[in-house]
Write an enzyme that holds these catalytic residues in place. Structure first.
Site, mmCIF file in Angstrom:
data_model
loop_
_atom_site.group_PDB
_atom_site.id
_atom_site.type_symbol
_atom_site.label_atom_id
_atom_site.label_comp_id
_atom_site.label_asym_id
_atom_site.label_seq_id
_atom_site.Cartn_x
_atom_site.Cartn_y
_atom_site.Cartn_z
ATOM 1 N N ASP A 1 16.713 -2.975 1.537
ATOM 2 C CA ASP A 1 15.597 -3.780 2.045
ATOM 3 C C ASP A 1 15.988 -5.244 1.937
ATOM 4 O O ASP A 1 16.334 -5.727 0.862
ATOM 5 C CB ASP A 1 14.339 -3.461 1.216
ATOM 6 C CG ASP A 1 13.064 -3.915 1.896
ATOM 7 O OD1 ASP A 1 13.114 -4.915 2.637
ATOM 8 O OD2 ASP A 1 12.010 -3.292 1.658
ATOM 9 N N ASP B 1 11.543 -9.377 7.308
ATOM 10 C CA ASP B 1 11.630 -8.354 6.258
ATOM 11 C C ASP B 1 11.985 -7.037 6.957
ATOM 12 O O ASP B 1 11.258 -6.604 7.859
ATOM 13 C CB ASP B 1 10.245 -8.297 5.583
ATOM 14 C CG ASP B 1 10.131 -7.311 4.444
ATOM 15 O OD1 ASP B 1 11.133 -6.681 4.076
ATOM 16 O OD2 ASP B 1 8.997 -7.187 3.900
ATOM 17 N N HIS C 1 2.594 -5.020 5.328
ATOM 18 C CA HIS C 1 1.829 -6.190 4.904
ATOM 19 C C HIS C 1 1.908 -7.301 5.931
ATOM 20 O O HIS C 1 2.883 -7.383 6.694
ATOM 21 C CB HIS C 1 2.381 -6.711 3.567
ATOM 22 C CG HIS C 1 3.881 -6.805 3.557
ATOM 23 N ND1 HIS C 1 4.555 -7.957 3.831
ATOM 24 C CD2 HIS C 1 4.855 -5.852 3.369
ATOM 25 C CE1 HIS C 1 5.862 -7.737 3.783
ATOM 26 N NE2 HIS C 1 6.078 -6.459 3.516
ATOM 27 N N HIS D 1 3.675 -11.367 0.991
ATOM 28 C CA HIS D 1 2.559 -10.419 1.065
ATOM 29 C C HIS D 1 1.268 -11.217 1.208
ATOM 30 O O HIS D 1 0.657 -11.602 0.232
ATOM 31 C CB HIS D 1 2.517 -9.517 -0.172
ATOM 32 C CG HIS D 1 3.614 -8.499 -0.173
ATOM 33 N ND1 HIS D 1 3.379 -7.150 -0.277
ATOM 34 C CD2 HIS D 1 4.960 -8.623 -0.036
ATOM 35 C CE1 HIS D 1 4.545 -6.501 -0.236
ATOM 36 N NE2 HIS D 1 5.513 -7.378 -0.095
ATOM 37 N N GLU E 1 6.157 -0.642 7.388
ATOM 38 C CA GLU E 1 7.223 0.034 6.627
ATOM 39 C C GLU E 1 6.818 1.413 6.109
ATOM 40 O O GLU E 1 6.387 1.563 4.985
ATOM 41 C CB GLU E 1 7.728 -0.850 5.484
ATOM 42 C CG GLU E 1 6.697 -1.463 4.583
ATOM 43 C CD GLU E 1 7.343 -2.400 3.537
ATOM 44 O OE1 GLU E 1 8.319 -1.994 2.894
ATOM 45 O OE2 GLU E 1 6.853 -3.525 3.379
ATOM 46 N N GLU F 1 11.756 -0.190 8.098
ATOM 47 C CA GLU F 1 10.866 -1.363 8.180
ATOM 48 C C GLU F 1 11.317 -2.352 9.242
ATOM 49 O O GLU F 1 12.501 -2.648 9.360
ATOM 50 C CB GLU F 1 10.823 -2.091 6.818
ATOM 51 C CG GLU F 1 9.914 -3.322 6.812
ATOM 52 C CD GLU F 1 9.802 -3.998 5.449
ATOM 53 O OE1 GLU F 1 10.717 -3.822 4.622
ATOM 54 O OE2 GLU F 1 8.801 -4.714 5.238
HETATM 55 MN MN MN Z 1 11.026 -4.965 2.917
HETATM 56 MN MN MN Z 2 7.968 -5.422 3.408
#
Ligand code: MN
Ligand code: MN
Length: 300
Positions: A87, A98, A158, A166, A191, A286
């Site tokens: 990630d 992200d 998010h 977030h 995700e 994600e």
């Molecule tokens: Mn992530």
């Molecule tokens: Mn994330």
């Protein structure tokens, strides 16, 4: 109309870097390779490409679902026949991309990797302004279930804001009673996570943490000692109040005790490592998206 306060060029640049680093991960993550080396190489690639890591490279093996990064004295290597989630977060002027992928070294995990990828694609197909997040969750849940796996219900996507990973909304991976809807010009990470059918479909925290963030809202500067202020200012200056690892702090041994004390006092938030409750393997996919008038732009 895209919110004019968003610098779309910076966001898309963060996405371009995140994509390239994600491709690099596919090339370097192999059985037997040091996870400390992997984290260092991927984070350095982000910097070389002109971005800044928005959080430490997360490398989560098998039943570990989230929030694990290599420590400075990490000895772990990628185990044979494992399933590995990478990630990556990239910040360009505070605009964050992200993204995550799952790499499997056992053919028995392949369908579970495909399930989260397909769930993500199905979710992206229905994204447009006004779509309830619960419908996104239901779509992810159904796709994963139909392929014979279980979504992880207490891990979510998010909303993302500038310098805030977030922010606002959660995007669930199952149907929920949330009434929130996606909005034009807002940035979201979607995700899906899945586990096997005998998994709990839930993560629980371990006692260990490898990732931290300053709890700015809990810090009253007037109450801090000089050495505490220095540590807070150093972390804030270097990591933009985003998540960090102590691996990034030079001569960490000198501030180790102070750092621990500030974690205990809640001035520094620690993210516990999250593991599947039944210790079953987990997959993740994600993307970060920008919602547009007629759908979305995939940032990553
Ligand atoms: Mn992530
Ligand atoms: Mn994330």
């Amino acid at each position: 109309m895209v919110d004019e306060s968003i610098d779309v060029d910076s966001l898309m640049e963060a996405g371009r870097i995140a994509r390239r680093v994600r491709e690099k991960a596919i090339n370097i993550v192999r059985e037997g390779v040091s996870i400390l080396d992997i984290c260092n190489i991927l984070e350095e690639s982000i910097r070389d490409l002109g971005g800044k890591p928005a959080f430490p490279c997360n490398i989560c093996i098998n039943e570990i679902a989230a929030h694990y990064t290599a420590s400075i004295e990490e000895q772990t290597i990628i185990p044979s026949r494992s399933i590995v989630k990478i990630d990556i977060g990239v910040s360009v002027n505070g605009y964050i991309a992200d993204t995550a992928i799952t790499i499997s070294f056992d053919s028995s995990h392949e369908l579970m990797v495909e399930a989260v990828y397909k769930a993500l694609m199905e979710a992206l197909k229905i994204v447009r302004p006004g779509v309830p997040v619960s419908v996104i969750g239901a779509t992810i849940q159904k796709t994963i279930r139909d392929m014979g796996f279980k979504p992880i219900r207490n891990l979510t996507g998010h909303e993302i804001a500038r310098y805030n990973l977030h922010a606002g909304l959660s995007i669930p991976n199952v149907q929920t009673i949330q009434t929130d809807k996606l909005k034009t010009g807002h940035i979201y990470a979607i995700e899906p996570f899945a586990t096997t059918i005998d998994g709990a479909g839930e993560v629980v925290p371990l006692r260990t943490a490898t990732i931290y963030r300053l709890s700015i809202e809990k810090i009253d500067r007037s109450k801090l000692k000089k050495e505490e202020l220095e540590l807070v200012d150093m972390i804030s200056r270097n990591f933009d109040n985003l998540p960090y690892t102590t691996r990034w702090i030079q001569e960490f041994d000198k501030v180790k005790n102070l750092h621990e004390k500030m974690v205990r006092k809640g001035r520094i938030h620690s993210y516990p490592v999250l593991v599947e409750k039944n210790r079953k393997p987990v997959s993740q996919a994600e993307h970060t998206i920008l919602v547009t008038e007629d759908g979305c732009k995939i940032v990553t």
